[in-house]
Design a protein around this motif. Sequence first.
Motif, PDB file in Angstrom:
ATOM      1  N   ASN A  61       0.837  -1.200   0.000  1.00 44.28           N
ATOM      2  CA  ASN A  61       0.000   0.000   0.000  1.00 44.28           C
ATOM      3  C   ASN A  61       0.872   1.250   0.000  1.00 44.28           C
ATOM      4  O   ASN A  61       0.599   2.210  -0.739  1.00 44.28           O
ATOM      5  CB  ASN A  61      -0.905  -0.012   1.235  1.00 44.28           C
ATOM      6  CG  ASN A  61      -1.849   1.186   1.277  1.00 44.28           C
ATOM      7  OD1 ASN A  61      -2.859   1.221   0.584  1.00 44.28           O
ATOM      8  ND2 ASN A  61      -1.527   2.171   2.095  1.00 44.28           N
ATOM      9  N   ASP A  62       1.944   1.255   0.802  1.00 42.34           N
ATOM     10  CA  ASP A  62       2.873   2.385   0.824  1.00 42.34           C
ATOM     11  C   ASP A  62       3.532   2.594  -0.533  1.00 42.34           C
ATOM     12  O   ASP A  62       3.791   3.728  -0.941  1.00 42.34           O
ATOM     13  CB  ASP A  62       3.972   2.142   1.869  1.00 42.34           C
ATOM     14  CG  ASP A  62       3.643   2.780   3.205  1.00 42.34           C
ATOM     15  OD1 ASP A  62       2.555   3.380   3.323  1.00 42.34           O
ATOM     16  OD2 ASP A  62       4.467   2.681   4.125  1.00 42.34           O
ATOM     17  N   LEU A  63       3.805   1.486  -1.230  1.00 41.61           N
ATOM     18  CA  LEU A  63       4.466   1.563  -2.525  1.00 41.61           C
ATOM     19  C   LEU A  63       3.488   1.878  -3.665  1.00 41.61           C
ATOM     20  O   LEU A  63       3.907   2.106  -4.800  1.00 41.61           O
ATOM     21  CB  LEU A  63       5.189   0.245  -2.825  1.00 41.61           C
ATOM     22  CG  LEU A  63       6.392  -0.062  -1.926  1.00 41.61           C
ATOM     23  CD1 LEU A  63       6.837  -1.503  -2.125  1.00 41.61           C
ATOM     24  CD2 LEU A  63       7.545   0.899  -2.205  1.00 41.61           C
ATOM     25  N   GLY A  64       2.196   1.867  -3.353  1.00 36.87           N
ATOM     26  CA  GLY A  64       1.190   2.217  -4.352  1.00 36.87           C
ATOM     27  C   GLY A  64       0.911   1.138  -5.367  1.00 36.87           C
ATOM     28  O   GLY A  64       0.536   1.436  -6.505  1.00 36.87           O
ATOM     29  N   ILE A  65       1.074  -0.132  -4.957  1.00 39.58           N
ATOM     30  CA  ILE A  65       0.788  -1.234  -5.879  1.00 39.58           C
ATOM     31  C   ILE A  65      -0.219  -2.189  -5.256  1.00 39.58           C
ATOM     32  O   ILE A  65      -0.389  -2.233  -4.033  1.00 39.58           O
ATOM     33  CB  ILE A  65       2.064  -2.006  -6.262  1.00 39.58           C
ATOM     34  CG1 ILE A  65       2.681  -2.672  -5.026  1.00 39.58           C
ATOM     35  CG2 ILE A  65       3.054  -1.081  -6.952  1.00 39.58           C
ATOM     36  CD1 ILE A  65       3.856  -3.583  -5.354  1.00 39.58           C
ATOM     37  N   LYS A  66      -0.876  -2.949  -6.118  1.00 35.87           N
ATOM     38  CA  LYS A  66      -1.814  -3.966  -5.660  1.00 35.87           C
ATOM     39  C   LYS A  66      -1.376  -5.308  -6.229  1.00 35.87           C
ATOM     40  O   LYS A  66      -1.690  -5.644  -7.369  1.00 35.87           O
ATOM     41  CB  LYS A  66      -3.241  -3.654  -6.101  1.00 35.87           C
ATOM     42  CG  LYS A  66      -4.235  -4.714  -5.617  1.00 35.87           C
ATOM     43  CD  LYS A  66      -5.634  -4.464  -6.138  1.00 35.87           C
ATOM     44  CE  LYS A  66      -6.576  -5.586  -5.707  1.00 35.87           C
ATOM     45  NZ  LYS A  66      -7.941  -5.404  -6.260  1.00 35.87           N
ATOM     46  N   PRO A  67      -0.641  -6.081  -5.443  1.00 37.75           N
ATOM     47  CA  PRO A  67      -0.221  -7.392  -5.930  1.00 37.75           C
ATOM     48  C   PRO A  67      -1.372  -8.392  -5.892  1.00 37.75           C
ATOM     49  O   PRO A  67      -2.368  -8.188  -5.183  1.00 37.75           O
ATOM     50  CB  PRO A  67       0.886  -7.786  -4.945  1.00 37.75           C
ATOM     51  CG  PRO A  67       0.510  -7.082  -3.679  1.00 37.75           C
ATOM     52  CD  PRO A  67      -0.118  -5.785  -4.104  1.00 37.75           C
TER      53      PRO A  67
END
Length: 201
Positions: A61-67
């Motif tokens: 979430n901090d990195l702005g991605i949705k794995p």
Amino acid sequence: MSLNERQPSWLSRLFRRALVGIYKGAGWHAHGVVPEQRKFVLIAAPHTSNWDFVYFLGLTNDLGIKPHFMAKTSLFRWPFTNFMLDMGGVAVDRSSNRNYVQQMIDEFRRRDEFMLTIAPEGTRGTVKAWKTGFYHIAMGAGVPLVVGMMDYGSKTGGLGPAIWPTGDYKADMAKVAEIYAKVKPKYPTKGMTEIFARDDA
């Protein structure tokens, strides 16, 4: 947002916010740069605790991605269908003639963005060797491996560099092992002891 993505329900958003709140309250923070190419296999290791999921979700979430992650089709039945999809789940049909490796290769080809998280250890317990399905998926889909790290010693985590698989598993895993050597899992005695592994996907 990728054209392939769906808008999560309010319940899923609330659940995710609660987990992110736990992550932030525990004092974790993220580092690393997300690869420009948003299609890769994200290695999640060492996996020694259920807390790994909570903190990993906060880090991404901090990195702005949705794995995304794989799960058996039975977990996508009502009333959990939308929740599993919202959390990034991708159904894998174990009864199909196609094995899960090929199913995920096909998924990479179908999507505009796909960051597939796989825990090669396959368990939170002590393992002697990684399963190699994650590597076969990356090779077949023509995408890089990205090391996901969670260091309980410093409460930091994030993504390592992209490693393009060459077909030489041992050489490629030596690069991965070098990165993980600096990472402290929650339970070090359960951490990975050998990644040059059994070739059983």
